[in-house]
Design a protein around this motif. Structure first.
Motif, short mmCIF file in Angstrom:
data_model
loop_
_atom_site.label_atom_id
_atom_site.label_comp_id
_atom_site.label_asym_id
_atom_site.label_seq_id
_atom_site.Cartn_x
_atom_site.Cartn_y
_atom_site.Cartn_z
N ILE A 63 0.84 -1.20 0.00
CA ILE A 63 0.00 0.00 0.00
C ILE A 63 0.88 1.25 0.00
CG2 ILE A 63 -1.63 1.34 1.37
CD1 ILE A 63 -2.90 -1.01 -0.05
N TRP A 309 -6.48 0.53 1.46
CA TRP A 309 -6.64 -0.85 1.94
C TRP A 309 -8.01 -1.39 1.55
CZ3 TRP A 309 -4.61 1.13 7.21
CH2 TRP A 309 -3.23 1.02 7.24
N ALA A 317 -8.09 -3.02 7.20
CA ALA A 317 -6.98 -2.31 7.85
C ALA A 317 -6.76 -2.84 9.26
CB ALA A 317 -7.27 -0.82 7.87
N MET A 321 -0.51 -3.75 9.14
CA MET A 321 -0.45 -2.95 7.91
C MET A 321 0.00 -1.53 8.23
SD MET A 321 -3.89 -4.11 5.97
CE MET A 321 -4.55 -5.74 6.29
#
Length: 414
Positions: A63, A309, A317, A321
């Motif tokens: 991400i 996400w 999420a 992460m």
């Protein structure tokens, strides 16, 4: 290359004590010119005992990469990720860190997932003199070895465990027609992170005036919790605090329900994870859990990353992460502040980091851990199979559900 001046003056000469060899390795492209690529290498636990969390960690890096590249890269360089599966093995993590630095010749290193793997892999960054920024290490021993190139966006585990006792002492128990809880049982998995975390909880509970009436450390792969459940039942605590990982916490929760172990306040560190919800179903309601990040925190770029996400549709999420994303943001800032991709320049900029990331304020102690991340520790509770954020007050989204019904009756509000 010439010998590097320590970023932490008091550590001069300390590396010999930990037997870390300084070998070759001036990583980085040298100047600040753009138009090329920057390779960031790491291993993640994509299989093995910590695979669930390792996969989330891996997603966080992806991400971050996508966001950076969509916004012009770093110093006009596109970010590329080179990664491997370390199989949740510290030995494998070190082997892969060596491969990334020596064979793949990546520009910079991210730390792997988990303290044991970081303890092992961090030696490589010191040997190769390549910065390593981790989003998933908190074992105090990692930061006691004089590592000059290693940083973690997390705080030391012994700084954790403060928010839950603080939250409990802030509750108006009379309004719930309950007596104030005074006794606690703490069980912890035998692993670097969870063992230290359990000790931190014990210290925090005792410091808040609670009486810890039961403590136990259990093997991480324990399948039968009946003896521990029986001992907790006999101790009759007001509060149960379990510090484990998702798989063993799921087993404990299921067996506690089967044994009809009813405790007034039931806290499990990883009860937010899907495996526990899948195991307990609607009976997960009323269970408290801790978090060192929440998607509702109003920190730098949290909204942007949560949106990204969610767009992936293959994940939600979760904490690992955000940890990885924060590590990327730290590198992004350091390279831009240095105006260079030279490893030593970037390392100095890393040491001087003081920015807001998805984890809030991020500033490093001279030994490499984040001075502030532990302050963001949240207390949450399952309500209607949704996570309600209770603490800290600034971000709270609801009030606690109390008192806790017995198992089998936890599928509705009080």
């Amino acid at each position: 290359m010439s010998s590097r001046v320590s970023r932490r003056g008091y550590l001069k000469g300390s590396l010999g004590a930990v037997a870390l060899a300084s070998t070759a390795g001036c990583a980085g492209l040298g100047g600040g010119g753009g138009g090329g690529t920057l390779e960031f290498g790491y291993s993640a636990s994509l299989s093995g005992p910590t695979a669930v969390l390792g996969e989330q960690y891996h997603t966080g890096f992806q991400i971050w990469r996508d966001h950076v590249n969509e916004n012009g890269g770093i110093l006009d360089n596109e970010v590329e990720l080179v990664h491997y599966d370390d199989e949740s093995s510290p030995d494998r993590a070190r082997e892969l860190a060596n491969r990334l630095a020596s064979e793949d010749e990546v520009d910079f290193l991210f730390g792997p997932y988990g303290s044991p793997n970081n303890f092992s892999a961090s030696v490589v960054s010191q040997q190769q003199q390549i910065p390593m920024v981790s989003g998933a290490s908190s074992d105090p021993e990692i930061f006691s070895r004089g590592l000059e190139y290693y940083y973690s966006t997390l705080s030391k585990t012994d700084q954790y465990g403060k928010s839950f006792p603080e939250f409990l002492t802030s509750v108006d128990w009379g309004s719930y027609d309950m007596s104030e809880p005074t006794t606690v049982a703490v069980a912890k998995a035998d692993a670097a992170y969870t063992s230290t975390l359990g000790d931190a909880f014990v210290e925090s509970f005792e410091g808040s005036g609670f009486d810890v009436v039961y403590q136990e450390e259990y093997p991480l792969d324990l399948q039968d919790f009946s003896n521990i459940i029986s001992a907790i039942d006999n101790a009759d605590p007001d509060v149960l605090c379990l510090c484990g990982f998702p798989a063993d916490e799921a087993r404990f929760g299921e067996q506690a329900q089967q044994a009809d172990l009813n405790v007034g306040i039931h806290y499990q560190n990883y009860s937010s994870q899907t495996v526990i919800v899948d195991t307990l179903g609607e009976q997960v309601d009323y269970m408290f859990n801790g978090a060192w990040w929440d998607r509702r925190y109003e920190y730098e770029r949290v909204d942007t990353y949560v949106e990204m996400w969610d767009e992936r549709k293959d994940t939600v999420a979760e904490m690992p992460m955000s940890y990885a994303t924060a590590a990327g943001m730290v590198y992004e800032n350091a390279i831009e502040e240095a105006g260079s991709t030279n490893a030593d320049d970037v390392n100095q900029a890393l040491a001087n980091t003081d920015i807001e990331t998805t984890l809030g304020r991020t500033q490093f102690h001279e030994t490499g851990w984040n001075l502030h991340q532990y302050e963001n520790e949240a207390v949450r509770q399952w309500q209607d199979q949704e996570m309600t954020l209770l603490y800290p007050d600034d971000f709270a989204t609801g009030d606690p559900w109390l008192p806790t019904p017995e198992w089998g009756n936890r599928d509705s509000a009080p």
